[in-house]
Write a protein that holds these residues in place. Structure first.
Motif, PDB file in Angstrom:
ATOM      1  N   ALA A 143       4.728  32.021  49.410  1.00  0.00           N
ATOM      2  CA  ALA A 143       5.261  30.964  48.551  1.00  0.00           C
ATOM      3  C   ALA A 143       4.954  29.603  49.164  1.00  0.00           C
ATOM      4  CB  ALA A 143       6.766  31.142  48.380  1.00  0.00           C
ATOM      5  N   PHE A 144       4.437  28.710  48.335  1.00  0.00           N
ATOM      6  CA  PHE A 144       4.067  27.368  48.772  1.00  0.00           C
ATOM      7  C   PHE A 144       4.816  26.344  47.926  1.00  0.00           C
ATOM      8  CE2 PHE A 144       0.664  30.061  50.156  1.00  0.00           C
ATOM      9  CZ  PHE A 144       0.236  29.513  51.347  1.00  0.00           C
ATOM     10  N   PRO A 145       5.854  25.721  48.478  1.00  0.00           N
ATOM     11  CA  PRO A 145       6.565  24.691  47.721  1.00  0.00           C
ATOM     12  C   PRO A 145       5.616  23.568  47.301  1.00  0.00           C
ATOM     13  CG  PRO A 145       7.741  25.251  49.735  1.00  0.00           C
ATOM     14  CD  PRO A 145       6.405  25.914  49.814  1.00  0.00           C
ATOM     15  N   CYS A 146       5.875  23.043  46.116  1.00  0.00           N
ATOM     16  CA  CYS A 146       5.021  21.991  45.552  1.00  0.00           C
ATOM     17  C   CYS A 146       5.905  21.021  44.772  1.00  0.00           C
ATOM     18  CB  CYS A 146       3.982  22.634  44.636  1.00  0.00           C
ATOM     19  SG  CYS A 146       2.887  21.470  43.842  1.00  0.00           S
ATOM     20  N   ASP A 147       5.648  19.744  44.935  1.00  0.00           N
ATOM     21  CA  ASP A 147       6.464  18.717  44.270  1.00  0.00           C
ATOM     22  C   ASP A 147       5.666  17.965  43.205  1.00  0.00           C
ATOM     23  OD1 ASP A 147       8.934  17.349  43.974  1.00  0.00           O
ATOM     24  OD2 ASP A 147       8.164  15.671  45.151  1.00  0.00           O
ATOM     25  N   GLN A 148       4.621  18.566  42.685  1.00  0.00           N
ATOM     26  CA  GLN A 148       3.750  17.879  41.726  1.00  0.00           C
ATOM     27  C   GLN A 148       4.227  17.958  40.284  1.00  0.00           C
ATOM     28  OE1 GLN A 148      -0.224  19.514  43.200  1.00  0.00           O
ATOM     29  NE2 GLN A 148      -0.737  17.486  42.431  1.00  0.00           N
ATOM     30  N   PHE A 149       5.211  18.749  40.007  1.00  0.00           N
ATOM     31  CA  PHE A 149       5.657  18.972  38.635  1.00  0.00           C
ATOM     32  C   PHE A 149       7.096  18.511  38.473  1.00  0.00           C
ATOM     33  CE2 PHE A 149       2.554  22.113  39.960  1.00  0.00           C
ATOM     34  CZ  PHE A 149       1.581  21.996  38.973  1.00  0.00           C
ATOM     35  N   GLY A 150       7.276  17.310  38.002  1.00  0.00           N
ATOM     36  CA  GLY A 150       8.615  16.796  37.735  1.00  0.00           C
ATOM     37  C   GLY A 150       9.450  16.560  38.976  1.00  0.00           C
ATOM     38  N   ASN A 151       8.815  16.370  40.108  1.00  0.00           N
ATOM     39  CA  ASN A 151       9.537  16.162  41.373  1.00  0.00           C
ATOM     40  C   ASN A 151      10.630  17.202  41.563  1.00  0.00           C
ATOM     41  OD1 ASN A 151       8.871  13.053  40.333  1.00  0.00           O
ATOM     42  ND2 ASN A 151       8.226  13.581  42.397  1.00  0.00           N
ATOM     43  N   GLN A 152      10.260  18.456  41.356  1.00  0.00           N
ATOM     44  CA  GLN A 152      11.241  19.535  41.415  1.00  0.00           C
ATOM     45  C   GLN A 152      11.345  20.195  42.783  1.00  0.00           C
ATOM     46  OE1 GLN A 152      10.121  22.030  38.082  1.00  0.00           O
ATOM     47  NE2 GLN A 152      11.260  20.742  36.676  1.00  0.00           N
ATOM     48  N   ASN A 153      10.661  19.633  43.777  1.00  0.00           N
ATOM     49  CA  ASN A 153      10.824  20.096  45.154  1.00  0.00           C
ATOM     50  C   ASN A 153      10.718  18.897  46.093  1.00  0.00           C
ATOM     51  OD1 ASN A 153      10.532  23.175  46.524  1.00  0.00           O
ATOM     52  ND2 ASN A 153      10.353  21.426  47.879  1.00  0.00           N
ATOM     53  N   PRO A 154      11.730  18.010  46.039  1.00  0.00           N
ATOM     54  CA  PRO A 154      11.659  16.800  46.857  1.00  0.00           C
ATOM     55  C   PRO A 154      11.880  17.053  48.346  1.00  0.00           C
ATOM     56  CG  PRO A 154      13.746  16.888  45.690  1.00  0.00           C
ATOM     57  CD  PRO A 154      12.921  18.038  45.183  1.00  0.00           C
ATOM     58  N   VAL A 168       2.623  21.902  49.582  1.00  0.00           N
ATOM     59  CA  VAL A 168       1.216  21.658  49.283  1.00  0.00           C
ATOM     60  C   VAL A 168       1.093  20.961  47.936  1.00  0.00           C
ATOM     61  CG1 VAL A 168       0.408  23.698  50.575  1.00  0.00           C
ATOM     62  CG2 VAL A 168       0.879  23.892  48.116  1.00  0.00           C
ATOM     63  N   GLN A 169      -0.100  20.469  47.679  1.00  0.00           N
ATOM     64  CA  GLN A 169      -0.464  20.028  46.341  1.00  0.00           C
ATOM     65  C   GLN A 169      -1.435  21.053  45.778  1.00  0.00           C
ATOM     66  OE1 GLN A 169      -1.492  15.934  45.734  1.00  0.00           O
ATOM     67  NE2 GLN A 169       0.078  15.229  47.161  1.00  0.00           N
TER      68      GLN A 169
END
Length: 181
Positions: free
Chosen positions: A60-71, A95-96
């Protein structure tokens, strides 16, 4: 190029070679801590518990590119996954997955399998499509990842077998995993 040529970073900064997962079946996904699909952490944990003894891994790779849903940073996200969802599988650093700073692993994954047509049959699919269309229309073009919890299934030989969109049934994901065991 092979999936085993890529490096990934753990939340603590340690670098890990994808070679670590040679001969394993992998489900690789971009995740988010505050997404409508966050419940999938638990669903994936159930798959992990059921199939990890047979050589199955989830990355699993957290990503904050979609609606700032993993700040949160990677360490906070990893800890949150363990505490709130009982996650025992690997959670890596943020990651992005689209754009100029796309992580090399996700760039590889996106180009190994075709992007499925975006379905708009259910209310959830229509809402997701409308949100992407409004805020990230470029993500609907080409092989971009459209939202959090897009999953890539990789076989024991490192071949990317299938891409699952965020709203894909976890039963379909499980059937695909079983077909590789």
């Amino acid at each position: 190029m092979s999936i085993y040529n890529y490096l990934v970073q753990k939340p603590n900064g340690d670098i890990l070679s994808m070679e670590t997962y040679r001969n394993k079946i992998m489900l690789i996904t971009n995740t988010a801590s505050q997404c409508q699909f966050t419940y999938q952490y638990e669903d994936m944990q159930k798959l992990y518990e059921k199939y990890s003894p047979q050589g199955f891994e989830i990355l699993a790779f957290p990503c904050d590119q979609f609606g700032n849903q993993n700040p949160e940073d990677g360490v906070t996200t990893s800890n949150q996954c363990k505490l709130q969802y009982g996650v025992a599988y690997s959670v890596f650093d943020k990651v992005q997955v689209n754009g100029n700073q796309t992580h090399a692993l996700f760039n590889y994954l996106k180009h190994e399998v075709d992007c499925p047509q975006f379905e708009q049959q259910t209310m959830q699919q229509k809402m997701l499509y409308n949100r992407i269309q409004e805020h990230y229309p470029d993500y609907l073009i080409g092989r971009n990842i459209r939202w959090n919890f897009t999953k890539f299934l990789v076989d024991q030989n490192g071949k990317v077998i299938q891409r699952f969109e965020p709203d894909a049934s976890m039963l379909d994901v499980e059937k695909a995993i079983e077909s590789l065991l």
